[in-house]
Design a protein around this motif. Structure first.
Motif, PDB file in Angstrom:
ATOM      1  N   CYS A 112      -0.885 -43.530 -12.165  1.00 34.85           N
ATOM      2  CA  CYS A 112      -0.480 -42.750 -13.335  1.00 34.85           C
ATOM      3  C   CYS A 112       0.123 -43.683 -14.387  1.00 34.85           C
ATOM      4  CB  CYS A 112       0.543 -41.696 -12.911  1.00 34.85           C
ATOM      5  SG  CYS A 112       2.041 -42.384 -12.165  1.00 34.85           S
TER       6      CYS A 112
ATOM      7  N   ARG B 176       2.506 -35.407 -10.479  1.00 35.98           N
ATOM      8  CA  ARG B 176       3.069 -34.265 -11.185  1.00 35.98           C
ATOM      9  C   ARG B 176       4.105 -34.705 -12.226  1.00 35.98           C
ATOM     10  NH1 ARG B 176      -0.664 -32.789  -9.764  1.00 35.98           N
ATOM     11  NH2 ARG B 176      -0.770 -32.634 -12.030  1.00 35.98           N
TER      12      ARG B 176
ATOM     13  N   TYR C 110      -8.177 -27.439 -13.591  1.00 36.27           N
ATOM     14  CA  TYR C 110      -7.811 -28.852 -13.513  1.00 36.27           C
ATOM     15  C   TYR C 110      -8.891 -29.690 -14.198  1.00 36.27           C
ATOM     16  CZ  TYR C 110      -3.857 -28.399 -10.310  1.00 36.27           C
ATOM     17  OH  TYR C 110      -2.635 -28.117  -9.754  1.00 36.27           O
TER      18      TYR C 110
ATOM     19  N   ASP D 224       1.893 -35.684 -14.984  1.00 33.43           N
ATOM     20  CA  ASP D 224       0.823 -34.721 -15.232  1.00 33.43           C
ATOM     21  C   ASP D 224      -0.504 -35.455 -15.408  1.00 33.43           C
ATOM     22  OD1 ASP D 224      -0.332 -32.246 -15.508  1.00 33.43           O
ATOM     23  OD2 ASP D 224      -0.013 -32.152 -17.681  1.00 33.43           O
ATOM     24  N   TRP D 225      -0.790 -36.342 -14.463  1.00 28.90           N
ATOM     25  CA  TRP D 225      -1.998 -37.172 -14.499  1.00 28.90           C
ATOM     26  C   TRP D 225      -2.842 -36.847 -13.275  1.00 28.90           C
ATOM     27  CZ3 TRP D 225      -4.253 -40.249 -18.004  1.00 28.90           C
ATOM     28  CH2 TRP D 225      -5.247 -41.136 -17.576  1.00 28.90           C
ATOM     29  N   ASP D 226      -4.103 -36.461 -13.498  1.00 23.35           N
ATOM     30  CA  ASP D 226      -4.983 -36.067 -12.395  1.00 23.35           C
ATOM     31  C   ASP D 226      -6.326 -36.777 -12.510  1.00 23.35           C
ATOM     32  OD1 ASP D 226      -3.251 -33.995 -11.175  1.00 23.35           O
ATOM     33  OD2 ASP D 226      -3.545 -32.993 -13.101  1.00 23.35           O
TER      34      ASP D 226
END
Length: 280
Positions: A127, A162, A143, A165-167
């Motif tokens: 992240c 989380r 998502y 907020d990086w996916d």
């Protein structure tokens, strides 16, 4: 300033030869007048210059003005911290070495400033703030992968943080990670296929069993490539490496048992066909 040198000599705070005895130092040594530690004279030599460079660096970093501090102030600071060890160094030599050390410190500070000014961007491996990514299954279909910008269906594996907020989607962007649950589910599916072929006994059962056998060998290869550390990393719930090894061992035993069953079914099919040929 004295605290900057505390690691060198806890007794008095001056720079002695770190942990060395008198016999291990250069020949030109003398005991410090205050605490009895053996302090090298700062005569020309690699060891003396290295000690002095480190001393100058620490004083610069501890001084309120840093690299902008003048040579006289820094020279006085060094002599104040260790009067016996540095009293013999000429001011001319000190200035030359000070300029070199300041150049190194300035370069390090400039590089640190450049790195700090760079925008923090996440990647497929981490992240933006480098907290590390954790594997999870999506609980809705909204998502979106921050790398390829594709939306991921509900129930799909992703890697995310989380806090940032990086996916990142798994497979297309992040390397696919097999969990113990995935491996166990795959083995169970292969076992069900074999059981169905045994019960239905289709005409091409031998061919289909051979395909299942090939899939079992692929599963075994996945197990071989799955280390305990990765299985812990990819697990959806917290487990230890010992627990991961034990569960992996159980899955391996299950795959071996399934291969034995497939071989037994091959023998049954072969004997059945031999009997049919003999009857004809």
């Amino acid at each position: 300033l004295a605290q900057a040198f505390s690691a060198a000599c806890p007794a008095k705070g001056h720079l002695c030869a770190r942990g060395a005895t008198a016999s291990e130092l250069q020949p030109q040594t003398r005991p410090a007048a205050r605490c009895g530690c053996v302090v090298p004279r700062f005569l020309p030599g690699a060891m003396a210059d290295e000690e002095l460079n480190e001393a100058i660096r620490r004083v610069i970093l501890a001084h309120p003005d840093g690299v902008e501090a003048g040579p006289s102030a820094l020279f006085a600071a060094v002599k104040e911290v260790c009067p016996d060890g540095f009293s013999g160094i000429p001011i001319g030599k000190f200035k030359k070495m000070l300029n070199k050390v300041k150049a190194v410190v300035r370069e390090e500070q400039e590089q640190a400033r450049i790195e700090a000014a760079k925008p923090k961007v996440g990647s497929i491996e981490n992240c933006p703030e480098r907290h590390g990514l954790k594997r999870f299954l999506t609980n809705h279909a909204s998502y979106c992968c921050d790398t390829c910008r594709c939306y991921v269906p509900e129930g799909s594996p992703m890697w995310g943080c989380r806090l940032c907020d990086w996916d990142v989607c798994e497979g297309r962007c992040h390397p696919e990670g097999m969990t113990l649950a995935d491996l166990r589910t795959e083995l169970r599916g292969l076992e069900e296929q074999v059981q169905a072929l045994v019960e239905e006994s289709p005409a091409d059962s031998k061919t289909k069993l051979a395909l299942v056998e090939a899939d079992v060998h692929k599963l075994e290869k996945k197990l071989d490539n799955s280390t305990a550390a990765n299985l812990v990393k990819w697990a959806l719930e917290r487990i230890t490496e010992d627990e991961a090894r034990a569960q992996k061992k159980d899955i391996i035993a299950g795959s071996e048992a399934l291969l034995c069953r497939i071989e037994a079914e091959f023998e049954v099919i072969n004997k059945k066909r031999e009997a049919e040929v003999t009857a004809e």
